[in-house]
Design an enzyme around this catalytic site. Structure first.
Site, PDB file in Angstrom:
ATOM      1  N   ASP A  24     -34.499  46.466-105.637  1.00 19.21           N
ATOM      2  CA  ASP A  24     -34.840  47.192-104.432  1.00 19.21           C
ATOM      3  C   ASP A  24     -33.752  46.883-103.447  1.00 19.21           C
ATOM      4  O   ASP A  24     -32.981  45.890-103.585  1.00 19.21           O
ATOM      5  CB  ASP A  24     -36.067  46.332-103.985  1.00 19.21           C
ATOM      6  CG  ASP A  24     -36.913  46.963-102.651  1.00 19.21           C
ATOM      7  OD1 ASP A  24     -36.894  48.232-102.719  1.00 19.21           O
ATOM      8  OD2 ASP A  24     -37.543  46.154-102.048  1.00 19.21           O
ATOM      9  N   GLY A  27     -31.953  51.987-100.045  1.00 19.28           N
ATOM     10  CA  GLY A  27     -32.029  52.586 -98.864  1.00 19.28           C
ATOM     11  C   GLY A  27     -31.412  52.192 -97.689  1.00 19.28           C
ATOM     12  O   GLY A  27     -30.530  52.534 -97.123  1.00 19.28           O
ATOM     13  N   HIS A  41     -29.245  55.365-103.801  1.00 18.50           N
ATOM     14  CA  HIS A  41     -29.847  55.479-105.149  1.00 18.50           C
ATOM     15  C   HIS A  41     -28.403  55.598-106.147  1.00 18.50           C
ATOM     16  O   HIS A  41     -28.809  55.162-107.389  1.00 18.50           O
ATOM     17  CB  HIS A  41     -30.990  56.663-105.100  1.00 18.50           C
ATOM     18  CG  HIS A  41     -32.144  56.306-104.479  1.00 18.50           C
ATOM     19  ND1 HIS A  41     -32.790  55.008-104.235  1.00 18.50           N
ATOM     20  CD2 HIS A  41     -32.884  57.097-103.599  1.00 18.50           C
ATOM     21  CE1 HIS A  41     -33.711  54.943-103.408  1.00 18.50           C
ATOM     22  NE2 HIS A  41     -33.878  56.293-102.838  1.00 18.50           N
ATOM     23  N   GLU A  71     -46.737  54.441-106.404  1.00 16.15           N
ATOM     24  CA  GLU A  71     -46.634  54.580-104.789  1.00 16.15           C
ATOM     25  C   GLU A  71     -45.310  55.140-104.378  1.00 16.15           C
ATOM     26  O   GLU A  71     -45.498  55.657-103.178  1.00 16.15           O
ATOM     27  CB  GLU A  71     -46.745  53.262-104.261  1.00 16.15           C
ATOM     28  CG  GLU A  71     -48.216  52.389-104.660  1.00 16.15           C
ATOM     29  CD  GLU A  71     -48.264  52.159-106.117  1.00 16.15           C
ATOM     30  OE1 GLU A  71     -47.304  51.703-106.691  1.00 16.15           O
ATOM     31  OE2 GLU A  71     -49.580  52.116-106.479  1.00 16.15           O
ATOM     32  N   TRP A  73     -44.332  58.016-105.103  1.00 16.90           N
ATOM     33  CA  TRP A  73     -44.750  59.568-104.810  1.00 16.90           C
ATOM     34  C   TRP A  73     -45.126  59.915-103.210  1.00 16.90           C
ATOM     35  O   TRP A  73     -44.687  60.832-102.967  1.00 16.90           O
ATOM     36  CB  TRP A  73     -45.865  59.873-105.460  1.00 16.90           C
ATOM     37  CG  TRP A  73     -45.506  60.114-107.139  1.00 16.90           C
ATOM     38  CD1 TRP A  73     -46.016  59.286-108.055  1.00 16.90           C
ATOM     39  CD2 TRP A  73     -44.794  60.828-107.901  1.00 16.90           C
ATOM     40  NE1 TRP A  73     -46.005  59.556-109.262  1.00 16.90           N
ATOM     41  CE2 TRP A  73     -44.842  60.581-109.150  1.00 16.90           C
ATOM     42  CE3 TRP A  73     -44.049  61.878-107.421  1.00 16.90           C
ATOM     43  CZ2 TRP A  73     -44.316  61.287-110.127  1.00 16.90           C
ATOM     44  CZ3 TRP A  73     -43.310  62.706-108.512  1.00 16.90           C
ATOM     45  CH2 TRP A  73     -43.558  62.334-109.617  1.00 16.90           C
ATOM     46  N   LEU A 135     -30.712  49.703-136.867  1.00 13.02           N
ATOM     47  CA  LEU A 135     -29.510  48.955-137.190  1.00 13.02           C
ATOM     48  C   LEU A 135     -29.604  47.588-136.670  1.00 13.02           C
ATOM     49  O   LEU A 135     -28.752  46.705-136.712  1.00 13.02           O
ATOM     50  CB  LEU A 135     -28.381  49.673-136.634  1.00 13.02           C
ATOM     51  CG  LEU A 135     -28.165  51.120-137.032  1.00 13.02           C
ATOM     52  CD1 LEU A 135     -27.365  52.101-136.254  1.00 13.02           C
ATOM     53  CD2 LEU A 135     -27.610  51.208-138.447  1.00 13.02           C
ATOM     54  N   GLU A 213     -41.017  33.111-114.199  1.00  9.74           N
ATOM     55  CA  GLU A 213     -40.438  32.459-112.999  1.00  9.74           C
ATOM     56  C   GLU A 213     -39.985  33.660-112.051  1.00  9.74           C
ATOM     57  O   GLU A 213     -39.492  34.722-112.737  1.00  9.74           O
ATOM     58  CB  GLU A 213     -39.177  31.570-113.374  1.00  9.74           C
ATOM     59  CG  GLU A 213     -39.394  30.680-114.732  1.00  9.74           C
ATOM     60  CD  GLU A 213     -40.354  29.686-114.008  1.00  9.74           C
ATOM     61  OE1 GLU A 213     -40.534  29.221-113.072  1.00  9.74           O
ATOM     62  OE2 GLU A 213     -41.056  29.154-115.121  1.00  9.74           O
TER      63      GLU A 213
END
Ligand code: IPE
Ligand code: IPE
Ligand code: MG
Length: 255
Positions: A24, A27, A41, A71, A73, A135, A213
């Protein structure tokens, strides 16, 4: 997807096996520099790449990252469109490298509302990196995309109700393991890191994180690097995971 049940057992505090991250602050990072949010972003994508590198170096076995919530969207359509394009581009450009490095990619969340091109890239990435499994994968990277924890629980409840209605399951057989197995992510993270200064889960893995945690940092996601991960791991190593027991019991067990 094969669901693996993760029982809750007192564990010696070493490094976390599974780390979840709420990425977060993109922006705010961009706005503080006079750029549009979407630039944040783009930089956030680089921070995720750094996290994968650092996790491989630190021997973390599983990473679950929140890329787009159910959310999200509700954001302006233009920002959503840029995010979707960015995710698709990142997959196209990174998957070969990730597969070479022994990273197995998986996605959790709804698959029916994303742009077709992105869904194709997701299927391709999962198929390509699934071969890594044979693998011996070094790291499993679960990307939560159009993911909501409550929605995941509702879907699991509906799935079990359908099994009951079909006579394949009796209500008495419904227990924690069965519910866990009906989720999109069965493995429980040991450590949750949230950047960006907020102290909330924002609908991320509510069932899976009950004994994680919780580490919160003001660092904005585009600034997250190996040193920030190190700080979180250091903090984690000082936690005593008691799972309801007393400190004395835990010390005795490790003696
Ligand atoms: C996280 O950064 C990325 C997504 C939610 C897709 P934000 O875009 O939420 O950044 P802030 O919180 O507004 O700064
Ligand atoms: C959570 O961040 C979702 C992701 C990081 C993808 P948000 O920025 O959407 O969370 P809220 O809205 O502040 O709770
Ligand atoms: Mg945010």
């Amino acid at each position: 997807m094969q669901a693996v049940s993760a029982g809750i057992a007192p564990a010696l505090v070493g490094g976390p096996r599974h780390v979840a991250v709420i990425m977060d602050g993109n922006g705010r990072w961009a706005r503080a520099r006079g750029f549009p949010r979407t630039y944040g972003h783009q930089q956030g994508r680089k921070a995720l790449r750094r996290l994968v590198e650092a996790s491989l170096q630190r021997g973390i076995a599983e990473l679950s990252v929140y890329a787009f919530s159910s959310e999200n969207w509700a954001r302006p359509a233009a920002e959503v469109a840029v995010l979707m394009r960015l995710l698709q581009a990142a997959l196209g450009e990174e998957v070969d490298d990730l597969a070479r490095q022994g990273v197995r990619l998986r996605f959790i969340g709804r698959r029916d509302r994303l742009p077709e091109g992105l869904m194709r890239a997701m299927r391709q990435a999962e198929a390509q990196t699934a071969q890594v499994t044979a693998l011996g994968a070094r790291l499993t990277l679960n990307v939560a995309l159009d993911y909501g924890g409550r929605q995941e629980l509702v879907a699991a409840a509906r799935h079990m109700a359908e099994q009951v209605a079909a006579g394949a399951l009796s209500p008495a057989q419904i227990d924690e393991d069965r519910l866990t197995a009906a989720l999109m992510l069965a493995d429980a993270p040991d450590l949750l890191i949230r950047t960006g200064g907020e102290h909330r889960l924002s609908n991320f893995l509510p069932w899976q994180l009950v004994y994680a945690e919780l580490y919160f940092t003001d660092c904005l996601w585009p600034d997250f690097d190996a040193a920030e991960l190190e700080a979180a791991l250091h903090w984690y190593s000082s936690r005593e995971r008691r799972y309801g027991r007393t400190s004395e019991q835990i010390k005795q067990q490790h003696a």
